[in-house]
Scaffold this active site. Structure first.
Site, PDB file in Angstrom:
ATOM      1  N   HIS A 192       0.882  -1.141  -0.056  1.00  0.00           N
ATOM      2  CA  HIS A 192       0.000   0.069  -0.041  1.00  0.00           C
ATOM      3  C   HIS A 192       1.030   1.123  -0.105  1.00  0.00           C
ATOM      4  O   HIS A 192       0.253   2.309   0.566  1.00  0.00           O
ATOM      5  CB  HIS A 192      -0.986   0.006   1.164  1.00  0.00           C
ATOM      6  CG  HIS A 192      -1.776  -1.301   1.137  1.00  0.00           C
ATOM      7  ND1 HIS A 192      -2.538  -1.617   2.342  1.00  0.00           N
ATOM      8  CD2 HIS A 192      -2.377  -1.933   0.314  1.00  0.00           C
ATOM      9  CE1 HIS A 192      -3.298  -2.845   1.941  1.00  0.00           C
ATOM     10  NE2 HIS A 192      -3.127  -2.904   0.737  1.00  0.00           N
ATOM     11  N   SER A 283      -6.254  -8.951   9.458  1.00  0.00           N
ATOM     12  CA  SER A 283      -7.597  -9.668   9.402  1.00  0.00           C
ATOM     13  C   SER A 283      -7.901 -10.114   7.959  1.00  0.00           C
ATOM     14  O   SER A 283      -8.779 -10.792   7.587  1.00  0.00           O
ATOM     15  CB  SER A 283      -8.711  -8.906   9.927  1.00  0.00           C
ATOM     16  OG  SER A 283      -8.519  -7.689   9.561  1.00  0.00           O
TER      17      SER A 283
END
Ligand SMILES: [Zn+2]
Length: 402
Positions: A192, A283
């Site tokens: 990212h 997650s």
């Protein structure tokens, strides 16, 4: 981590940067087709919150594995003080109250912040504060554990979703910004982007982050574009629109400028037959990351290796059947107890100020937006109207000019 934090936020759960995702899908194949065929093997569940847990299955995997791929999320940086963007306290609450805004954490990292100058300024203010936090933070035990794996030549690749660049400041875990289009690729892949760099919205020019680029009085024009226009002016040609500098991080609803290279790195790693995949502090709600995990998991199982999950929460049903060792609890504790980890001082691993290198002769790449965004038009208009007479070091565009 039950809640994604600042570092894991930069791609959406829904409506994500499909350009990035589709590129990765092309490179690593369609994960949907074959996850059910993953060979089954013994599973170990280690709950660090229960008394008398046995860490040995994790220790055994970490000891024997030789080609380890690690995918990390914000959970590995929490202990370093990098904030949870959804938390009701701290940086994000302060910013909301200071600017009287009701943005969610996700909205604060959406490409739409560039639609008007007010949200641009709030976004840049937040980024500056995050940059300072990251700059002053120290890598955690988990980061040092990764550097130790690299030093032992057992880390095949680290894919990080974090933008705090804590891992890349450690010797052996450096990355390249931008990623080269062909091998050799760095050991760390910043999925990212990173707070450490800024880039031009138009030409892709890249340089180190400097908080002074993002003042409250407007946007900083790209010096490279300015030089280009100056050259055009001397040659008697008309000037073109100039870009402005922005943090080189991937926002919601835009694609990673290095998406092609990331796809190529994934493909090479699959060919290298990893024998262990560690998923830590995430997650895994980001579509592109999910695909990488599924493909790497299958490759690891084919080598009769192990897939390790380390997070506060257990994997959801999408990943549960892929994992061989599931550790719920603090990932810092897990690696300290399962390895011969003896702390950062004894490891003799250097901690540097910066972690990203800029490779030579790289063609600049620019973020692509998924949809037409008003802000992009606005920014172009801003710079189209600016006069190119000289090349100041950091030209500013005043708010009144917008
Ligand atoms: Zn430029």
């Amino acid at each position: 981590m039950s809640n994604p934090t600042i570092s894991s936020l930069l791609n959406p759960v829904k409506g994500g940067p499909k350009a990035t995702v589709s590129r990765k899908r092309k490179a690593v194949g369609n994960a949907k087709q074959s996850t059910k065929n993953v060979p089954k093997q013994t599973r170990f569940l280690i709950d660090l919150g229960l008394p008398g847990y046995d860490i040995q299955p994790l220790a055994s995997v970490l000891q024997k594995s030789k080609r380890i791929v690690v995918i990390t999320g914000a959970g590995i940086s929490c202990q370093a003080g990098i904030p949870d963007f959804r938390s009701s306290t701290g940086l994000f609450k302060t910013l909301r109250s200071e600017y009287g805004i009701s943005f969610s954490g996700k909205e604060m990292f959406d490409n739409s912040v560039y639609r008007n100058i007010e949200t641009v300024n709030i976004f840049h203010e937040m980024i500056k504060q995050l940059y300072e936090l990251s700059k002053n933070a120290n890598p955690t035990d988990f980061h040092y554990f990764l550097a130790k794996l690299a030093k032992e030549s057992r880390l095949l690749r680290l894919y990080t979703q974090n933008i705090d660049y804590l891992e890349t400041r450690l010797e052996g875990l450096e990355t390249s910004i931008p990623l080269p289009s062909s091998p050799p690729w760095p050991l760390t892949i910043a999925l990212h982007g990173t707070l450490e760099m800024v880039s031009c919205t138009k030409c892709g020019y890249i340089q180190k982050f400097d908080p002074s680029f993002f003042g409250k009085d407007g946007l900083t024009a790209c010096p490279e574009c300015r030089i280009g226009n100056e050259v055009r002016r001397i040659a008697g040609k008309r000037s073109t629109a100039e870009g402005c500098l922005r943090p080189r991080i991937v926002l919601y609803n835009e694609s990673h400028p290095d998406s092609e290279a990331i796809g190529s790195v994934c493909t090479q790693d699959l060919k290298s037959k990893p024998d262990c995949l560690i998923i830590a502090g995430t997650s895994c709600k980001i579509p592109g990351v999910k695909r990488i995990i599924k493909q790497m998991s299958m490759s690891v199982r084919r080598q009769k290796g192990s897939v390790v999950w380390m997070n506060h929460d257990p994997p959801n049903k999408e990943f549960d059947h892929l994992c061989d060792v599931i550790v719920t609890g603090d990932c810092q504790t897990a690696v300290k107890e399962a390895t011969a980890y003896v702390g950062p001082t004894a490891l003799n691993i250097k901690l540097k100020t910066h972690g990203a290198k800029k490779p030579e002769n790289q063609r600049p790449r620019v973020y692509k937006k998924r949809a037409k965004v008003e802000g992009d038009i606005m920014l172009k208009e801003v710079f189209r109207s600016s006069k190119a007479s000289s090349v100041p070091p950091r030209p500013k565009v005043k708010l009144e000019e917008v």
